[in-house]
Design a protein around this motif. Structure first.
Motif, short mmCIF file in Angstrom:
data_model
loop_
_atom_site.label_atom_id
_atom_site.label_comp_id
_atom_site.label_asym_id
_atom_site.label_seq_id
_atom_site.Cartn_x
_atom_site.Cartn_y
_atom_site.Cartn_z
N MET A 81 41.28 -6.06 -50.29
CA MET A 81 40.69 -5.25 -51.37
C MET A 81 41.36 -3.88 -51.46
SD MET A 81 36.59 -6.18 -51.40
CE MET A 81 36.25 -5.54 -49.75
N ILE A 82 41.67 -3.30 -50.31
CA ILE A 82 42.33 -1.98 -50.32
C ILE A 82 43.74 -2.10 -50.86
CG2 ILE A 82 43.23 -0.16 -48.83
CD1 ILE A 82 40.78 -0.54 -47.05
N THR A 117 41.12 -3.49 -55.42
CA THR A 117 40.04 -4.27 -56.03
C THR A 117 38.95 -3.35 -56.55
OG1 THR A 117 40.50 -6.12 -54.53
CG2 THR A 117 38.36 -6.10 -55.63
N ASP A 118 38.46 -3.64 -57.73
CA ASP A 118 37.35 -2.87 -58.30
C ASP A 118 36.10 -3.15 -57.46
OD1 ASP A 118 35.22 -1.86 -59.79
OD2 ASP A 118 36.22 -2.26 -61.70
N GLU A 139 33.38 -5.06 -59.21
CA GLU A 139 33.68 -6.49 -59.34
C GLU A 139 33.41 -7.22 -58.03
OE1 GLU A 139 37.55 -9.37 -60.28
OE2 GLU A 139 37.65 -7.22 -60.69
N ALA A 140 33.76 -6.60 -56.91
CA ALA A 140 33.49 -7.22 -55.61
C ALA A 140 31.98 -7.36 -55.39
CB ALA A 140 34.11 -6.38 -54.49
N TRP A 141 31.22 -6.34 -55.81
CA TRP A 141 29.76 -6.41 -55.65
C TRP A 141 29.18 -7.54 -56.52
CZ3 TRP A 141 26.75 -4.30 -52.11
CH2 TRP A 141 25.37 -4.28 -52.32
N ASP A 165 28.52 4.92 -57.09
CA ASP A 165 28.54 3.46 -56.94
C ASP A 165 28.01 3.05 -55.58
OD1 ASP A 165 29.56 3.00 -59.47
OD2 ASP A 165 31.64 3.12 -58.80
N GLY A 166 28.45 3.79 -54.54
CA GLY A 166 28.03 3.43 -53.18
C GLY A 166 26.52 3.54 -53.00
#
Length: 473
Positions: free
Chosen positions: A232-233, A237-238, A241-243, A281-282
């Motif tokens: 992902m890094i 990766t968005d 999107e991963a969530w 977001d976090g």
């Protein structure tokens, strides 16, 4: 040899000599015999050709042996199984798996059989050497057709090969084979399945493999999600999107391990270096976390979120997470306190930072070297009392710690002298010093006195509690 020996002698020359030299190789003698045969217009029999190649293999002249074997095929001579097997075993010993793959595939295409022991040896050695084409060829040809049953150790190596190149078809086949033979996958094998999907660029399948690992009762470790986080890094990766991938898996009634959530939070922490808005977001993911993992966040998730807030310089969100930990009864660890201390110091609130530091010390925890350096770097530029007490604390400065140990040792020495009945007063020792020694002693004494004053200030208030609802602001 005389002419009277006739045909029988010539036959003996063309067969027995190469056979003897195959057992007792002698390169010069063999070349001499072959030259004599050519001079007399005598040709080697098929058996003689086999023995010549065998002799070359024994001498490790592999390239020459392969040339002779290829010449035999061009002469329409069938290479016997014993010689073909000898060639394959020799090539495996020398890690020449490209040649092994070509020879075995050609042998199969010609419709010839090979022993199961040879197939098994090739699969074992090729999987150890991580040679994907050979491993895949043997697995598809022998294991999937139920002609061979490799042990779990070999299957683990085959999974490792598949994970390196992203061969998800091969990794799924190995997983099915293990399941059919009632062999439970261990953590390492599950992780190879995850890595195979990551190498293939299929992040949703990698998350699904982690869910399957969790559902099988196999506990996840840091290594389980390392490949996913690195992917992902590296591929930027968005995080949203991963969530969403995890939310889709949850909608499919899959059990989401908290380690998957932590991988995305770690991604947020990484992104916070360049994008401070990632904190929104976090924190948003944190508020939705209970819908994915009913057991809630663990201390490691909180630590990653707090580090994210510190990186983004968002102290308000950081303290919100600290209060969440306290209200939900999540016990902080040393990493939690270190992050809070540094967040307080970044904001210039040295008093709160010092009090959280005292709480850390009360738990018999040690400050990491990296945090020690950061505390010294931040506090060295301040004249604040608590900044001075922090930077001169024995747990932060090694020189102060050594001084503390020296003072304690000196006290023990004086006590021992008093108990022995022969005390020596410090003034008496100074009288016996030279002028230079006395100047150096006084200089060191003043230096120790200044440090002792800083240490005393740390101890004069005992161990104060952390400020109630403390804030670094």
């Amino acid at each position: 040899m005389t002419v009277s020996h006739g045909v029988n002698c010539e036959l003996k020359l063309t067969i027995e000599f190469p056979q003897v030299l195959a057992v007792h190789p002698d390169y010069l003698l063999r070349q001499e015999i072959l030259c004599k045969l050519r001079d007399r217009w005598l040709t080697l029999s098929p058996a003689g050709w086999h023995f010549v190649v065998a002799g070359l293999l024994r001498e490790n002249q592999i390239e020459l042996a392969l040339e002779q074997a290829a010449l035999m095929e061009r002469k329409d001579m069938f290479v016997e199984n014993w010689l073909h097997g000898m060639i394959i075993y020799t090539l495996c010993d020398h890690q020449e798996f490209h040649e092994v793959f070509d020879l075995m595939r050609a042998r199969v295409d010609q419709g010839h059989d090979m022993s199961n022991s040879l197939w098994a040896h090739v699969l074992t050695t090729a999987s150890e050497a991580l040679h994907h084409p050979t491993v895949r060829f043997v697995w598809r040809r022998m294991v999937e057709l139920d002609y061979m049953h490799p042990p779990a150790e070999v299957c683990d190596n085959v999974l490792k090969v598949a994970s390196k190149v992203g061969d998800t078809e091969l990794s799924s086949s190995v997983s099915r084979y293990l399941d059919q033979n009632n062999i439970k996958l261990g953590r390492g094998q599950h992780e190879h399945l995850v890595e195979a999907h990551v190498s293939a660029g299929d992040l949703p399948a990698a998350f699904e493999a982690l869910c399957a690992m969790h559902e099988s009762g196999t506990p996840l470790a840091d290594s389980s999600t390392a490949a996913v986080l690195a992917y992902m890094i590296e591929n930027k990766t968005d995080r949203r999107e991963a969530w969403q991938m995890l939310k889709r898996l949850k909608n499919e009634k899959r059990s989401i391990p908290i380690e998957c959530v932590r991988a995305i939070v770690d991604l947020c922490e990484h992104d916070a270096h360049e994008d401070p808005s990632v904190v929104d977001d976090g924190v948003g993911f944190y508020k939705e976390l209970y819908t994915l993992c009913p057991e809630g966040a663990d201390v490691r998730v909180y630590n990653a979120l707090i580090r994210m807030c510190r990186t983004a310089k968002n102290r308000q969100s950081g303290m919100f997470l600290v209060k969440e930990m306290a209200s939900l009864g999540v016990v902080p660890n040393a990493i939690t306190f270190e992050s809070i201390i540094l967040m307080c110091l970044d904001a210039g609130n040295f008093r709160s930072g010092f009090m959280y530091f005292q709480d850390l010390i009360k738990r018999d925890a040690k400050v990491s070297q990296e945090t020690q350096k950061e505390i010294l770097e931040i506090c060295s530029g301040s004249v604040d009392e608590f900044a001075m007490r922090l930077q001169y604390h024995p747990s932060i400065r090694e020189d102060v710690q050594k001084l503390d140990e020296e003072i304690q040792q000196q006290k023990e020495e004086w006590k021992a002298l008093e108990e022995s009945g022969k005390p020596t007063h410090p003034a008496v020792r100074r009288m016996n010093m030279s002028h230079d020694e006395r100047v150096a002693w006084n200089k060191e004494r003043r230096k120790r006195k200044r440090r002792l004053m800083a240490i005393a200030r740390n101890k004069e208030e005992g161990h104060p509690e952390s400020p109630e609802n403390g804030s670094p602001e």
